[in-house]
Design a protein around this motif. Structure first.
Motif, short mmCIF file in Angstrom:
data_model
loop_
_atom_site.label_atom_id
_atom_site.label_comp_id
_atom_site.label_asym_id
_atom_site.label_seq_id
_atom_site.Cartn_x
_atom_site.Cartn_y
_atom_site.Cartn_z
N LYS A 190 -7.49 3.69 -24.90
CA LYS A 190 -7.00 4.88 -25.13
C LYS A 190 -4.70 4.29 -25.41
CE LYS A 190 -10.10 7.76 -25.24
NZ LYS A 190 -9.99 8.73 -25.29
N ALA A 191 -4.79 3.50 -24.84
CA ALA A 191 -3.12 2.80 -24.22
C ALA A 191 -3.55 1.12 -25.45
CB ALA A 191 -3.14 2.80 -22.95
N ALA A 192 -2.12 0.92 -25.05
CA ALA A 192 -1.65 -0.60 -26.33
C ALA A 192 -0.68 -0.46 -25.19
CB ALA A 192 -2.14 -0.43 -27.29
N LYS A 193 -0.39 -2.16 -25.15
CA LYS A 193 0.97 -2.55 -24.73
C LYS A 193 0.61 -3.91 -24.78
CE LYS A 193 2.76 -4.05 -19.60
NZ LYS A 193 2.92 -3.63 -18.06
N ILE A 200 6.57 -2.79 -25.04
CA ILE A 200 6.11 -2.05 -25.04
C ILE A 200 4.88 -1.26 -24.80
CG2 ILE A 200 8.00 -1.56 -26.63
CD1 ILE A 200 5.80 -0.42 -29.20
N GLU A 201 4.50 0.03 -23.91
CA GLU A 201 3.34 0.40 -23.87
C GLU A 201 3.20 1.82 -24.94
OE1 GLU A 201 0.24 1.13 -19.99
OE2 GLU A 201 2.35 0.85 -19.86
N VAL A 202 2.26 2.66 -24.89
CA VAL A 202 1.82 3.45 -26.34
C VAL A 202 0.82 4.56 -25.79
CG1 VAL A 202 1.45 4.11 -28.37
CG2 VAL A 202 2.84 2.37 -27.50
N ASN A 203 0.57 5.36 -25.37
CA ASN A 203 -0.84 5.84 -24.87
C ASN A 203 -0.80 7.05 -26.45
OD1 ASN A 203 -1.67 8.77 -24.16
ND2 ASN A 203 -0.95 8.02 -22.22
N PHE A 204 -2.67 6.44 -26.47
CA PHE A 204 -3.05 7.45 -27.80
C PHE A 204 -3.10 8.88 -27.39
CE2 PHE A 204 -4.05 2.81 -28.62
CZ PHE A 204 -2.64 2.27 -29.36
N ASP A 205 -3.05 8.94 -26.29
CA ASP A 205 -3.67 10.33 -26.09
C ASP A 205 -3.00 11.70 -26.22
OD1 ASP A 205 -6.30 9.69 -26.18
OD2 ASP A 205 -6.06 9.64 -23.96
N THR A 206 -1.74 10.54 -25.90
CA THR A 206 -0.19 11.57 -25.95
C THR A 206 1.02 11.23 -26.76
OG1 THR A 206 1.07 10.36 -24.19
CG2 THR A 206 0.33 12.21 -23.54
N GLY A 207 0.95 10.18 -27.62
CA GLY A 207 1.63 9.54 -28.29
C GLY A 207 2.91 9.15 -27.63
N VAL A 208 2.76 9.34 -26.21
CA VAL A 208 4.35 9.11 -25.44
C VAL A 208 3.92 6.89 -25.65
CG1 VAL A 208 5.45 8.34 -23.10
CG2 VAL A 208 4.53 10.62 -23.97
N ILE A 209 4.90 6.23 -26.13
CA ILE A 209 5.79 5.07 -26.38
C ILE A 209 6.78 4.58 -25.46
CG2 ILE A 209 6.55 3.31 -28.01
CD1 ILE A 209 6.01 5.53 -30.66
N SER A 210 6.38 4.18 -24.70
CA SER A 210 7.67 3.41 -23.37
C SER A 210 7.82 2.19 -23.67
CB SER A 210 6.54 3.71 -21.88
OG SER A 210 6.33 5.10 -21.75
#
Length: 162
Positions: free
Chosen positions: A2-5, A119-129
């Protein structure tokens, strides 16, 4: 997934499949063998530096060139957890989804994020931090069915599970 970092490897426009995995290595379909040569014609140190979970960020038209499925396989097998770009070549986009490599289009993130940023990517929301810079971007979230394909590690596995 669900996320990548991970840490960013940054590239520019028109990174084609021939530099992602040079044609001289296409006599193999072994993911580990392909990974050993991933990006070597554009970044000689990539395969020595990339860590499991790291993220590729590029600008326009990532994955252009020939339609070889070897390109996303090499990236995924090298340990890359996600590719972010302004735009992707359409055939690369489909091949990436088909083999379970998450990719996200986000022009602002692709322009602003720098090599070496975490960086961190939330695949559910598409938010890239961008943890390094303290900034966030809104990328295109995957539809649920595409998330299921990626979670299954690719289209064939997804179909076999159904």
């Amino acid at each position: 997934m669900k996320a990548a970092k991970g840490t960013v490897f940054k590239y520019g426009d028109n990174v084609d499949t021939d530099v992602i995995i040079p044609a001289r290595y296409l006599n193999s379909s072994d993911p580990a063998e392909l990974a050993a040569h991933c990006m070597e014609d554009i970044d000689k140190e990539f395969i020595q530096k990339v860590q499991k979970g790291d993220i590729i960020v590029a600008t326009k038209n990532f994955g252009c060139g020939s339609s070889r499925e070897h390109a996303p396989i090499a990236i995924k097998a090298a340990g890359v957890s996600c590719v972010i770009a302004e735009t992707f070549a359409r055939i690369f986009y489909r091949n990436a989804i088909n083999i379970g490599l998450p990719i996200i289009e986000c022009p602002e993130a692709a322009k602003d994020i720098c090599a070496g940023d975490t960086i961190e990517v939330n695949f559910d929301t598409g938010v890239i931090s961008d943890i390094t810079k303290g900034t966030t971007y809104k990328g295109q979230a995957f539809p649920e069915f595409m998330q299921k394909i990626i979670a299954a590690e690719g289209l064939v596995n997804y179909i076999n599970q159904q």
